[in-house]
Design an enzyme around this catalytic site. Sequence first.
Site, PDB file in Angstrom:
ATOM      1  N   ASP A  23      -3.700  -2.279  -2.070  1.00 16.62           N
ATOM      2  CA  ASP A  23      -2.358  -2.689  -1.660  1.00 16.62           C
ATOM      3  C   ASP A  23      -2.215  -2.828  -0.150  1.00 16.62           C
ATOM      4  O   ASP A  23      -1.128  -3.126   0.343  1.00 16.62           O
ATOM      5  CB  ASP A  23      -1.287  -1.748  -2.222  1.00 16.62           C
ATOM      6  N   SER A  27      -4.545   5.873  -3.222  1.00 16.32           N
ATOM      7  CA  SER A  27      -4.602   4.849  -2.186  1.00 16.32           C
ATOM      8  C   SER A  27      -5.837   4.995  -1.300  1.00 16.32           C
ATOM      9  O   SER A  27      -6.963   4.873  -1.763  1.00 16.32           O
ATOM     10  CB  SER A  27      -3.310   4.895  -1.362  1.00 16.32           C
TER      11      SER A  27
END
Length: 453
Positions: A247, A102
């Site tokens: 995301d 991430s």
Amino acid sequence: MVQKYFGTDGIRGKANSFPMTPDFAMKVGMAVGVLFRSQHQSRRVVIGKDTRLSGYMLENALVSGLTAAGMDVFLLGPVPTPAVAMLCRSLRADLGVMISASHNPFYDNGIKLFGPDGFKLSDDMEAKIEQLIDTDLSKSLASSAEIGSAKRVEGDIYRYIEYAKRTLPRDVRLDAVRIVVDCANGAAYKAAPRALWELGAEVFAIHDEPNGTNINQKCGSTDLSSLKRKVHEVRADVGIALDGDGDRVLIVDEKAQTVDGDQLIAVIAENWHKMGRLRCNGVVTTIMSNLGLERFLNGKGLDLIRTKVGDRYVVDAMRQKGYNVGGEASGHIVLSDFGTTGDGLVAALQILACMKESQNPMSQLCQRFEPVPQILKNVTIKNKNVLKKNPVKTAIDQAEKRLGKEARLVIRASGTEPVIRLMAEGDAREVLDTVVTELMDVITHHDTRVDCI
């Protein structure tokens, strides 16, 4: 449930150090393959990754484990996490795998798992996988005739782009909108600029040249400085900052002011409520969302439900209760009308749609409430059980009493990093400063290593 390998967002660690080693990744592949082969028919797996150098290593190791267990693997290459979730459903796969850490630096990596419905696996499923990882699976692997295959799939990034574009109302185009998009040198470096350009925007892409080691490096949603400079330089209407796996999203308005996830949730919730699209008369956020958001929504007659930190817990609550808007201040925005996980590009498109509809500049649209003063601090620790020590527990109890009912105190061990996160918010800033400083001192004193950041 205390898990051995899985944290709040999959398995994560430093590349080439346990558990992010090739041999452990292969064990994960075997364990997942054995479990899903016994429960499903197609035996199909899709694997995506971000742009980290270690992604190649872990991808090959996972493929070895999965194919040894009899699973057929489709390799998507660098794609955003929400693309893996979407393509898992679209390609009728039993399992989706995203190799990413991430927003973390390039030297970290991780493994996220999605079920055939596109949702992240439950804690129970992860516990079963952990048990299998620690089991001798040599007798559970596929026979020589049933070993799986692996092949690269070309063009699926364009399927994701089309999917993202379809979330924008058909009567909305982005003609004449000047947009700077910071791709974080990550997984969305192709998809985000292309989607915005195809919708008519004038696009200025930055940090869209990944080299394996520059992902999230002074860019993306964790560092907005270069995005703000570019917005000012080109006089853009808006800046969009994605993270390494695409995301999450943060916005920079035309004045180069930061718009966090809480403000984005407020904009979408208010707009969808007016349109009759907001389900359950409220939204789902985490314990870290600002009290100002809760007060704003309550003032509109809307509810705010809080969960543990982690977009998976937001999604779980949304599914259980029927909400269609949720997210985190960090920029994970989950819109269940469109997808099953946080999607930075899709969330940004909804904000752009709100801007076009309102005909107001982003600075006017996105400052929906005055945030309550909030202090966030991280204390790097060696022993996460430090919070269980009696002197620390006593100090926390005393701090909560001092803050009173009109303020909030959240202290938790990170699920992805060796830190204790402290958050205090309330209307009295000086009291917050004192309480947080005192708690940091207590925690570091009772930990075996002292290192505050």
